[in-house]
Motif scaffolding. Structure first.
Motif, PDB file in Angstrom:
ATOM      1  N   ILE A 135       0.873  -1.522   0.400  1.00 52.12           N
ATOM      2  CA  ILE A 135      -0.319  -0.121  -0.056  1.00 52.12           C
ATOM      3  C   ILE A 135       0.649   0.954  -0.289  1.00 52.12           C
ATOM      4  CG2 ILE A 135      -1.984   1.243   1.314  1.00 52.12           C
ATOM      5  CD1 ILE A 135      -2.341  -1.173   2.744  1.00 52.12           C
ATOM      6  N   THR A 136       1.065   2.325  -1.049  1.00 54.04           N
ATOM      7  CA  THR A 136       1.858   3.605  -0.905  1.00 54.04           C
ATOM      8  C   THR A 136       0.276   4.726   0.398  1.00 54.04           C
ATOM      9  OG1 THR A 136       0.116   4.670  -2.647  1.00 54.04           O
ATOM     10  CG2 THR A 136       1.738   2.969  -2.874  1.00 54.04           C
ATOM     11  N   PHE A 137       0.544   4.653   1.118  1.00 52.19           N
ATOM     12  CA  PHE A 137      -0.154   5.542   2.290  1.00 52.19           C
ATOM     13  C   PHE A 137       0.318   7.487   2.264  1.00 52.19           C
ATOM     14  CE2 PHE A 137      -1.289   5.614   6.777  1.00 52.19           C
ATOM     15  CZ  PHE A 137      -2.031   5.985   6.680  1.00 52.19           C
ATOM     16  N   VAL A 188       3.414  11.808   7.398  1.00 56.01           N
ATOM     17  CA  VAL A 188       4.166  11.382   7.142  1.00 56.01           C
ATOM     18  C   VAL A 188       3.914   9.947   5.772  1.00 56.01           C
ATOM     19  CG1 VAL A 188       5.196   8.629   7.533  1.00 56.01           C
ATOM     20  CG2 VAL A 188       4.402  10.289   9.583  1.00 56.01           C
ATOM     21  N   ASN A 189       4.732  10.139   4.674  1.00 59.16           N
ATOM     22  CA  ASN A 189       4.200   9.733   3.208  1.00 59.16           C
ATOM     23  C   ASN A 189       5.034   8.447   3.784  1.00 59.16           C
ATOM     24  OD1 ASN A 189       4.135   9.169   0.945  1.00 59.16           O
ATOM     25  ND2 ASN A 189       4.775  11.235   0.288  1.00 59.16           N
ATOM     26  N   ALA A 190       4.367   7.574   2.960  1.00 59.76           N
ATOM     27  CA  ALA A 190       4.893   5.957   2.960  1.00 59.76           C
ATOM     28  C   ALA A 190       5.083   5.259   1.611  1.00 59.76           C
ATOM     29  CB  ALA A 190       4.033   5.364   3.877  1.00 59.76           C
ATOM     30  N   GLY A 191       6.035   5.816   0.689  1.00 54.50           N
ATOM     31  CA  GLY A 191       5.610   6.035  -0.593  1.00 54.50           C
ATOM     32  C   GLY A 191       4.752   5.895  -1.172  1.00 54.50           C
ATOM     33  N   HIS A 192       4.080   7.386  -1.586  1.00 57.08           N
ATOM     34  CA  HIS A 192       2.914   7.710  -2.147  1.00 57.08           C
ATOM     35  C   HIS A 192       3.387   9.166  -2.702  1.00 57.08           C
ATOM     36  CE1 HIS A 192      -1.281   7.628  -2.950  1.00 57.08           C
ATOM     37  NE2 HIS A 192      -1.024   8.721  -2.825  1.00 57.08           N
ATOM     38  N   ASN A 193       2.647   9.413  -3.786  1.00 53.35           N
ATOM     39  CA  ASN A 193       2.920  10.094  -4.580  1.00 53.35           C
ATOM     40  C   ASN A 193       2.877  11.282  -3.683  1.00 53.35           C
ATOM     41  OD1 ASN A 193       0.935   7.672  -6.231  1.00 53.35           O
ATOM     42  ND2 ASN A 193       1.607  10.023  -7.876  1.00 53.35           N
TER      43      ASN A 193
END
Length: 559
Positions: free
Chosen positions: A428-430, A445-450
């Motif tokens: 999941i990108t989050f 917090v950006n977990a690999g999302h755009n």
């Protein structure tokens, strides 16, 4: 001195409102007409009245009356709505029966009829206010009358349709029988019994054909003779019923064995079988209706034969559709029903699923009186698995955010939980953050999302701080968070890759560059206007192309 006039006007207005509500509560013509008369009697103190409507032959016909005897109504003259006022017979009728006022009933489209009232109680004349009130009554009633007449016409049409439906009753019953049969032999027997019972035929045959291969299902013609005939004929070329001279000319051998009618059984204009019929026992010629009946029964039969092959495909398709429906419901229920209203922030959101169910998700959750959580995510894959994984994420998110754990530590915990509940290859990108409405801050917090786009002073700041995508592995490197102070006029665009990867008809992506150029030019708009403008831009870019992925966006505007 004006108070009585005002009170009278208010009473009239109240009566008109009540009258409008009453007659528009029903589509029954008699109900409408009777209440028009009763309202006139009540407000104008008329002693009698009638309503005549325009009939099909353009003459007035009395539909309802009060205060007149049936004998008097039977003497109502044959007049047209266009000239009844000048018609001598109508004038005599009106004078003889003390009719003092008549008002045409006219809609925007038609002349519907006329309402006539007798003298008032006490013998006073109708004044201009009375005439104005009557005109209003008629205007309100005209629409209700027209609607009622439309309903009456629909009822008449339905009666005629019922007769046709009864003619199809036997075909409907047969369709139910055929639909439950998957054995070709049983289909042939049911087909023959149906035709024999309806047409009284003693000589017949049912033949299926596929790729120049023929199979005789049922026959009352010597089988060897029939095989010899169909062997020499290209039966697939028979695409319409054949009888009479055409049968004699092109299929003489059929005539020799007593066949008088040949009807093809087709699927998608391709002949899959033939029904061969001899002379009827009552010596009656086949009518066009008979041919249509046999053709319809033949169509049902050949479809049942094909059902055996298609049955397994249909079961598989139903299973997939059920899975997709479950996933759609899961995904729809994840999204917030309403977005909280904040003092210093405007929030707007948009979500549109593609044809296949995906895993786009966003949320807005109130934490306390000044803190609000926002989140956006995109699950890898499609279908039920993606929707279920997104449901897990929502459950984790709403459980953890209530524990008042710092957002970076909460991200570590969410990743560990997601990793434990995902299969290989799922992730999941989050992106999530907490808005402080009092301090005008966003901690995220950006977990690999755009990376969301913070637009400030005609520049773009990308919110990248965070860590790896959720679900790939348990947390080894802790997630980082960032707190940013927001200013009045700041705009933050959160989005999934369904926007940047949206394809045009020329197979070109909308792209990050186009998105960034677009957001820089959007100023002095509310959050709702910003998101509507963005979605319009994407729709215009992809006009005519299929939506390849879910599209989701969440926009914040700082006031």
């Amino acid at each position: 001195m004006q108070y009585p006039d005002k009170n009278a006007a208010l009473r009239n207005l109240s009566a008109l409102v009540d009258f409008s509500n009453l007659i528009n509560s029903s589509l029954d013509l008699n109900f409408t007409l009777n209440n028009m008369l009763l309202t006139c009697f009540s407000k104008l103190l008329a002693t009698k009245g009638l309503i005549a409507l325009n009939s099909n032959n353009n003459s007035l016909e009395v539909k309802t009356f009060k205060g007149f005897s049936k004998d008097i109504i039977s003497q109502f003259p044959n007049v047209s709505i266009d000239d009844f006022e000048n018609n001598p017979d109508f004038k005599n009728f009106a004078e003889e029966n003390n009719i003092r006022i008549c008002q045409k009933i006219v809609s925007s489209n038609n002349k519907l009829g006329v309402l006539c009232l007798g003298q008032r109680m006490g013998g006073s004349l109708y004044d201009e206010d009375d005439k104005s009130f009557l005109q209003t009554i008629v205007n309100i009633g005209a629409t209700a009358i027209e609607n009622s007449q439309i309903v009456e016409e629909l009822k008449s049409v339905n009666k005629r349709l019922d007769a046709k439906v009864n003619q199809l009753g036997s075909l409907f019953d047969l369709s139910k029988e055929f639909s439950g049969i998957l054995k070709v032999e049983m289909v042939g027997k049911l087909l023959v019994f149906s035709i024999i019972g309806q047409l009284l035929v003693s000589k017949f045959a049912v033949v299926t054909c596929e790729n120049n291969s023929y199979r005789i299902l049922e026959t009352k013609i010597p089988e060897e003779k029939l095989k010899g005939i169909i062997k020499d004929c290209n039966l697939n070329k028979i695409t319409s019923p054949i009888r009479g001279d055409e049968l004699n000319k092109e299929f003489e051998d059929f005539r020799k064995v007593g066949i008088e009618l040949v009807i093809p059984m087709t699927i998608k204009s391709e002949t899959k079988g033939l029904i061969l019929l001899g002379r009827r026992k009552n010596e009656v010629e086949y009518t066009q209706s008979d041919i249509e009946f046999v053709s319809s029964v033949g169509s049902l039969a050949i479809i049942s034969i094909e059902n055996a092959r298609l049955f397994e495909e249909a079961i598989e398709k139903q299973r997939l559709e059920k899975d997709l429906e479950i996933a759609r419901n899961i995904q729809r229920n994840l999204l917030p029903g309403r977005i909280p209203q904040l003092k210093n922030f405007e929030i707007a959101a948009f979500n549109k699923s593609a044809r296949q169910v995906g895993g786009d998700y966003y949320d807005v959750v109130t934490l306390d009186d000044h803190r609000t959580l926002i989140a956006i995510a995109d699950v890898s894959g499609k279908g039920v698995q993606a929707a279920l994984l997104m449901a897990n994420l929502q459950a984790f998110l709403k459980s953890i955010c209530k524990q008042n754990i710092p957002i970076n530590e909460a991200s570590n915990l969410i990743n560990d939980l997601v990793s434990e509940n995902t299969t290989m290859g799922s992730f999941i990108t989050f992106f999530w953050g907490i808005i402080d409405d009092e301090a005008r801050t966003l901690t995220y917090v950006n977990a690999g999302h755009n990376p969301p786009l913070l637009v400030r002073d005609n520049e773009i700041i990308k919110l990248r701080i965070g860590g790896m995508i959720l679900g790939v592995m348990s947390t080894t490197i802790p997630y980082e968070s960032e707190e940013i102070e927001l200013r009045k006029g700041d705009r933050i665009y959160l989005f999934t890759d369904g926007i940047t990867e949206a394809m045009s008809m020329d197979n070109e992506e909308f792209s990050d560059e186009k998105l960034e150029d677009f957001v820089l030019n959007q100023k002095d708009l509310s959050a709702d206007e910003l998101i509507n403008s963005l979605m319009k831009e994407v729709r215009n870019y992809t006009a005519g192309a299929d939506q390849s992925d879910d599209i989701t966006s969440l926009i914040l505007k700082v006031n």
